[in-house]
Scaffold this motif. Structure first.
Motif, short mmCIF file in Angstrom:
data_model
loop_
_atom_site.label_atom_id
_atom_site.label_comp_id
_atom_site.label_asym_id
_atom_site.label_seq_id
_atom_site.Cartn_x
_atom_site.Cartn_y
_atom_site.Cartn_z
N ILE A 71 0.74 -1.24 0.15
CA ILE A 71 -0.02 0.10 0.02
C ILE A 71 1.03 1.36 -0.02
O ILE A 71 1.87 1.25 0.78
N ASN A 72 0.53 2.24 -0.97
CA ASN A 72 1.33 3.39 -1.07
C ASN A 72 1.12 4.26 0.16
O ASN A 72 0.49 5.25 -0.03
N SER A 73 1.82 4.14 1.24
CA SER A 73 1.58 4.99 2.42
C SER A 73 2.62 5.66 2.87
O SER A 73 3.91 5.33 2.68
N GLY A 74 2.59 6.36 3.84
CA GLY A 74 3.54 7.36 4.69
C GLY A 74 3.11 7.51 6.00
O GLY A 74 1.91 7.52 6.19
N GLU A 75 3.93 8.31 6.90
CA GLU A 75 3.65 8.14 8.32
C GLU A 75 3.79 10.06 8.71
O GLU A 75 4.67 10.57 8.06
N MET A 76 3.09 10.35 9.71
CA MET A 76 3.21 11.57 10.06
C MET A 76 3.13 11.86 11.48
O MET A 76 2.24 11.27 11.97
N GLY A 81 -0.55 13.78 -4.07
CA GLY A 81 -1.13 12.62 -4.46
C GLY A 81 -0.04 11.45 -4.83
O GLY A 81 -0.19 10.37 -5.27
N GLN A 82 1.25 11.62 -4.50
CA GLN A 82 2.30 10.81 -4.43
C GLN A 82 2.09 9.71 -3.51
O GLN A 82 2.91 8.66 -3.71
N ILE A 83 1.54 9.85 -2.50
CA ILE A 83 1.23 8.70 -1.61
C ILE A 83 -0.36 8.62 -1.30
O ILE A 83 -1.12 9.87 -1.28
N ASP A 84 -1.01 7.22 -1.27
CA ASP A 84 -2.35 7.28 -0.98
C ASP A 84 -2.95 7.45 0.29
O ASP A 84 -3.98 7.69 0.62
N VAL A 85 -2.29 6.79 1.25
CA VAL A 85 -2.79 6.72 2.75
C VAL A 85 -1.46 7.34 3.97
O VAL A 85 -0.45 7.15 3.49
N LEU A 86 -2.04 8.10 4.52
CA LEU A 86 -1.01 8.63 5.50
C LEU A 86 -1.60 8.32 6.88
O LEU A 86 -2.72 8.52 7.34
N GLU A 116 8.00 17.57 3.76
CA GLU A 116 8.08 16.72 2.53
C GLU A 116 6.97 15.59 2.64
O GLU A 116 6.20 15.41 1.39
N MET A 117 6.65 14.95 3.82
CA MET A 117 5.47 14.08 3.79
C MET A 117 4.08 14.72 3.39
O MET A 117 3.38 14.09 2.66
N MET A 118 3.89 15.69 3.89
CA MET A 118 2.69 16.53 3.75
C MET A 118 2.60 17.01 2.30
O MET A 118 1.61 16.77 1.62
N PHE A 119 3.70 17.41 1.52
CA PHE A 119 3.68 17.71 0.32
C PHE A 119 3.55 16.58 -0.58
O PHE A 119 2.49 16.43 -1.58
#
Length: 446
Positions: free
Chosen positions: A280-285, A304-309, A296-299
């Motif tokens: 899954i295309n995700s990141g963390e905050m 739309g570079q990541i789908d799930v935060l 960078e994560m928020m950008f």
């Protein structure tokens, strides 16, 4: 009530007229007259009620007048070579939004200046902060950790401060800034007027108010219910079943623009790692990231570079993203207001949205409290096939404090959040006509 019925000066009213602000919100109607009278104010109001303008407008009006006469016969003048107002913000993002609001409200003011002070990675900007602080910007908008570092270095003279504002005080305490706030407050002159806003009023906020405020006026605006367009549902499950539910929800890989809220920093990290293993295309905050990493994560999420935060409650307030399709509460928040803030990230700007909550056995009590607050029963979804039995959703006693999760206060190592790093940036504005910022640009507060 209309703004021109209040004792706000003409320059501020002209800016409001240009911005098509005519009628006060309830929190503005109740707070502005009290602040203009010199009273300390304890305001309980959630994001979106107009609380930023509720304190900025009267303060800007008095600063532009150059003096204020209060009913207790105090006569205060505001020197332009000193710091007159300090506004504390829990995050860099909110500090930026407050500063942007000031540019709109202060467009016609005669030389009232502001500086935003917050952590970041650009070390060269630190000197700009120092210069602005020593020259005496009228208004400083700062995050607690960053401001403490300037106090420690002897960069700040707070002897002439007339206004001290704490915005989103409950969030600052959740992020571990209680001691920093008290340290900052010790440097304020005894005549300083203190204004505190919080979305909730737990015991810790009441205690802070008793410590900092002098005979305050209390203004409480009822927490509004979530938008009707939000389709709310929940899964009653055991903790190990949560990732299985997410795997089922995301199996078609057709979910975009999703925020998953978790109560602890370590759980955010664990969930994000699990999502990445699921492809899954995700990141963390969270506040363990540096400011540059958070930006960078928020950008990447907004573009739309990541789908799930996957995020802690650092993202539940003060961030304005209009196209979130779904919010997932991986943990049940322990305050009904926090639940409203979280799911309020979706179904914005006339869009539809979904909010799904995972209710583990120890969180049943808290979700029942949320349902009581909402005055409705949230639909309980059946678990996906193959995940086994679920806990019984029945009334339980409140869990003991010993077993409670501690949301957002400290990470496992006991360190405070690091959103206020040692390097940062400053934006200083002298509000004179020129290239005007767009006042109609959407912010969390207007």
């Amino acid at each position: 009530m209309f703004f021109d019925e209040l004792n706000i000066n003409d320059n501020v009213l002209d800016a409001l007229d240009d911005m098509h602000f005519e009628e006060c919100t309830p929190v503005q109607e109740k707070c502005i007259p009290q602040i203009l009278k010199g009273r300390d104010v304890m305001g309980v109001a959630q994001t979106g009620t107009g609380k930023t303008a509720a304190y900025l407008l009267p303060i800007l009006s008095m600063l532009d007048n150059g003096e204020a006469y209060f009913p207790d016969r105090r006569h205060i003048t505001f020197p332009h070579d000193a710091i007159n107002c300090i506004i504390m913000s829990p995050t860099r993002e909110l500090a930026q939004q407050i500063d942007q609001a000031m540019q709109g409200f202060g467009y016609y003011l005669n030389g009232v200046s502001s500086v935003a002070v917050y952590g970041g990675n650009d070390g060269g900007r630190y000197n700009q902060e120092v210069n602005a602080l020593k020259k005496g910007a009228d208004i400083i908008i700062a995050t607690p950790g960053r401001f403490i570092s300037h106090i420690t270095m002897g960069n700040v003279d707070m002897s002439k401060v007339s206004f001290f504002v704490l915005d989103e005080a409950d969030r600052m305490l959740d992020m571990g800034f209680h001691e920093d706030i008290l340290k900052i407050a010790k440097h304020l002159p005894p005549t300083c007027q203190t204004i505190m806003f919080s979305a909730t009023m737990p015991d810790k906020i009441e205690q802070l108010a008793k410590t900092l405020l002098k005979n305050p006026v209390e203004v409480k605006i009822a927490v509004s219910k979530p938008a009707e367009k939000i389709q709310q549902s929940a899964y009653v499950c055991y903790e190990p079943q949560k990732l299985g539910i997410i795997r089922s929800m995301f199996k078609n890989n057709d979910l975009k623009r999703v925020i998953i809220f978790a109560g602890k920093i370590n759980k955010v990290k664990d969930v994000n790692r699990a999502l990445l293993r699921m492809k899954i295309n995700s990141g963390e905050m969270h506040s363990d990231l540096t400011q540059a990493e958070r930006d960078e994560m928020m950008f990447r999420f907004k573009s739309g570079q990541i789908d799930v935060l996957v995020a802690t409650d650092i993202l539940s307030r003060g961030i304005d993203i209009d196209d979130i399709s779904m919010v997932i509460n991986y943990d049940v928040p322990h305050d009904s207001e926090d639940y409203v803030h979280r799911i309020g990230r979706t179904a914005r700007a006339d869009r539809d949205g979904r909010a799904v909550t995972f209710i583990s056995q120890e969180d049943i009590y808290y979700f029942m409290q949320i349902e009581a607050f909402l005055e409705r029963t949230i639909t309980k979804n059946p678990l996906p096939e193959g995940l086994g039995e679920t806990p019984e959703y029945t009334s339980t006693r409140k869990p003991s404090k010993k077993g409670n999760r501690r949301y957002g206060k400290k990470n496992r190592s006991g360190n405070k959040g690091k959103n206020q790093s040692a390097k940062g940036s400053a934006n200083k504005h002298s509000h004179k006509p020129g290239k005007r910022p767009n006042p109609n640009k959407k912010h969390t507060e207007k």
